[in-house]
Write a protein that holds these residues in place. Structure first.
Motif, PDB file in Angstrom:
ATOM      1  N   ASP A  25      -7.085  10.078  -1.009  1.00 18.53           N
ATOM      2  CA  ASP A  25      -6.298   9.595  -2.141  1.00 18.53           C
ATOM      3  C   ASP A  25      -4.956  10.323  -2.130  1.00 18.53           C
ATOM      4  O   ASP A  25      -4.630  11.096  -3.029  1.00 18.53           O
ATOM      5  N   GLU A  26      -4.195  10.070  -1.070  1.00 21.48           N
ATOM      6  CA  GLU A  26      -2.897  10.713  -0.855  1.00 21.48           C
ATOM      7  C   GLU A  26      -1.879   9.641  -0.481  1.00 21.48           C
ATOM      8  O   GLU A  26      -2.220   8.606   0.103  1.00 21.48           O
ATOM      9  N   ALA A  27      -0.623   9.910  -0.793  1.00 24.28           N
ATOM     10  CA  ALA A  27       0.447   8.988  -0.414  1.00 24.28           C
ATOM     11  C   ALA A  27       0.527   8.885   1.110  1.00 24.28           C
ATOM     12  O   ALA A  27       0.345   9.884   1.825  1.00 24.28           O
ATOM     13  N   TYR A  71       0.830  -1.211   0.000  1.00 22.23           N
ATOM     14  CA  TYR A  71       0.000   0.000   0.000  1.00 22.23           C
ATOM     15  C   TYR A  71       0.861   1.256   0.000  1.00 22.23           C
ATOM     16  O   TYR A  71       1.726   1.426   0.858  1.00 22.23           O
ATOM     17  N   ARG A  72       0.601   2.124  -0.955  1.00 18.00           N
ATOM     18  CA  ARG A  72       1.318   3.404  -1.032  1.00 18.00           C
ATOM     19  C   ARG A  72       0.399   4.585  -0.767  1.00 18.00           C
ATOM     20  O   ARG A  72       0.858   5.638  -0.335  1.00 18.00           O
ATOM     21  N   ASN A  73      -0.895   4.425  -1.050  1.00 21.89           N
ATOM     22  CA  ASN A  73      -1.883   5.484  -0.825  1.00 21.89           C
ATOM     23  C   ASN A  73      -2.890   5.033   0.227  1.00 21.89           C
ATOM     24  O   ASN A  73      -3.229   3.853   0.305  1.00 21.89           O
ATOM     25  N   TRP A  74      -3.389   6.000   1.007  1.00 18.78           N
ATOM     26  CA  TRP A  74      -4.419   5.682   1.999  1.00 18.78           C
ATOM     27  C   TRP A  74      -5.653   5.071   1.337  1.00 18.78           C
ATOM     28  O   TRP A  74      -6.252   4.130   1.853  1.00 18.78           O
ATOM     29  N   SER A  75      -6.026   5.588   0.166  1.00 12.60           N
ATOM     30  CA  SER A  75      -7.243   5.129  -0.498  1.00 12.60           C
ATOM     31  C   SER A  75      -7.138   3.686  -0.979  1.00 12.60           C
ATOM     32  O   SER A  75      -8.156   3.042  -1.236  1.00 12.60           O
ATOM     33  N   GLU A  76      -5.931   3.154  -1.114  1.00 19.81           N
ATOM     34  CA  GLU A  76      -5.758   1.745  -1.485  1.00 19.81           C
ATOM     35  C   GLU A  76      -6.177   0.812  -0.345  1.00 19.81           C
ATOM     36  O   GLU A  76      -6.559  -0.331  -0.578  1.00 19.81           O
ATOM     37  N   THR A 112       0.174  16.805   3.746  1.00 20.16           N
ATOM     38  CA  THR A 112      -0.227  15.411   3.490  1.00 20.16           C
ATOM     39  C   THR A 112       0.414  14.436   4.473  1.00 20.16           C
ATOM     40  O   THR A 112       0.057  13.252   4.490  1.00 20.16           O
TER      41      THR A 112
END
Length: 305
Positions: free
Chosen positions: A143-145, A131-136, A216
């Protein structure tokens, strides 16, 4: 016994540091005595220094954002430090803080585990964290790193975060709970080292500066630092509850912990002003309800404690 020196020497937790520093300043102003020297070494680092021996070359007190471990007491005892007083001074909440410029965040411990663990369950398998983004992790999250600054392994804040967040979050995944004990502990407790979680040392003020310049990013530190910077920072809600003195005191906020200092009794009566300093630290004016430590963000003990 310790030979006399002019100043009291204190080490330990970066979370307890601002409270001890406040008492040191108050004590010096009231008595005219030299202000104690207070160093922020982290809880684990402070225990190592505190337990190294007795005498003027060794500190008198250490602050801790968790209780002393059995292994640390054994180290103390091996070096002749056997007469120790533990003082519970109050409570603190761990904060996942972000800039006031960024939108509010509400996360679960399970989501934080998925964001920050080195290995996570994906489709029933334990794999390197993808996982690289919160939204993942969850479409409801930004939808941020993912970028989180936090404490190193020597910090009691790190110990508490692992216990109260990572262990609790990973317990919700069957693929993790089914693992052998040693492997289970490794998966639950090992933080990412791929640049998503960044160890920022024992200086919490450096984390605060980074959050202010990068809306962020998130930072992990004690509630007192959030309290003192609420004009610039906001605490994320953890499972619907935001950190505050009220929610930490009641335990409603799910990442709260006790704070301590430990006194080396062989130094009391030998180091000038040490007994008087301890008396000031535990006074109603300092750690009691409405005391000057509460003004710094400490959540005071209830009457029954």
């Amino acid at each position: 016994t310790a030979e006399a020196r002019d100043q009291i020497s204190i080490v330990g937790s970066s979370t307890v540091f601002p409270y001890t520093q406040a008492v040191a300043e108050q004590f010096s102003a009231m008595t005219g005595a030299p202000a104690p020297v207070v160093e922020s070494t982290g809880t684990g680092g402070g225990m190592q220094i505190f337990c190294a021996g007795i005498g003027e070359g060794h500190p008198d007190l250490t602050g801790a954002s968790r209780a002393m471990k059995a292994s640390e007491y054994e180290l103390c005892a091996a070096n002749g430090v056997t007469d120790i007083t533990e003082v519970l001074i109050g409570y603190d909440g761990l904060s996942l803080a972000h800039s006031n410029e960024s939108p509010a965040l509400d996360v679960t411990k399970a989501q934080l585990f998925l964001a920050l663990a080195a290995e996570v369950p994906v489709d029933g398998e334990i794999v390197a964290n993808p996982y690289r983004n919160w939204s993942e992790i969850d479409p409801s999250l930004p939808d941020e790193a993912i970028l989180v600054y936090g404490p190193p392994p020597t910090s009691g804040t790190r110990d508490a975060w692992v216990e109260l967040v990572m262990d609790a979050g990973c317990a919700t995944f069957e693929a993790v709970t089914a693992l052998e004990k040693d492997r289970h502990g490794e998966v639950c407790q090992r933080m990412r080292t791929d640049g998503v979680f960044v160890e920022a040392g024992e200086n919490d003020n450096l984390i605060i500066q980074r959050l202010v310049t990068d809306p962020t990013a998130f930072g992990i530190f004690g509630y007192s630092f959030l309290y003192e910077n609420q004009d610039r920072l906001t605490g994320a809600a953890i499972e619907g509850v935001v950190p505050s003195a009220a929610t930490i005191e009641t335990g409603e906020y799910g990442i709260s912990r006790p704070l301590f200092f430990y006194a080396k009794n062989a130094h009391r009566g030998a180091i000038p002003n040490l007994d008087e300093f301890i008396a000031e630290y535990v006074s109603e004016e300092a750690m009691g309800p409405g005391g000057y430590l509460q003004e710094r963000g400490l959540v005071p003990l209830g009457d029954e404690r």
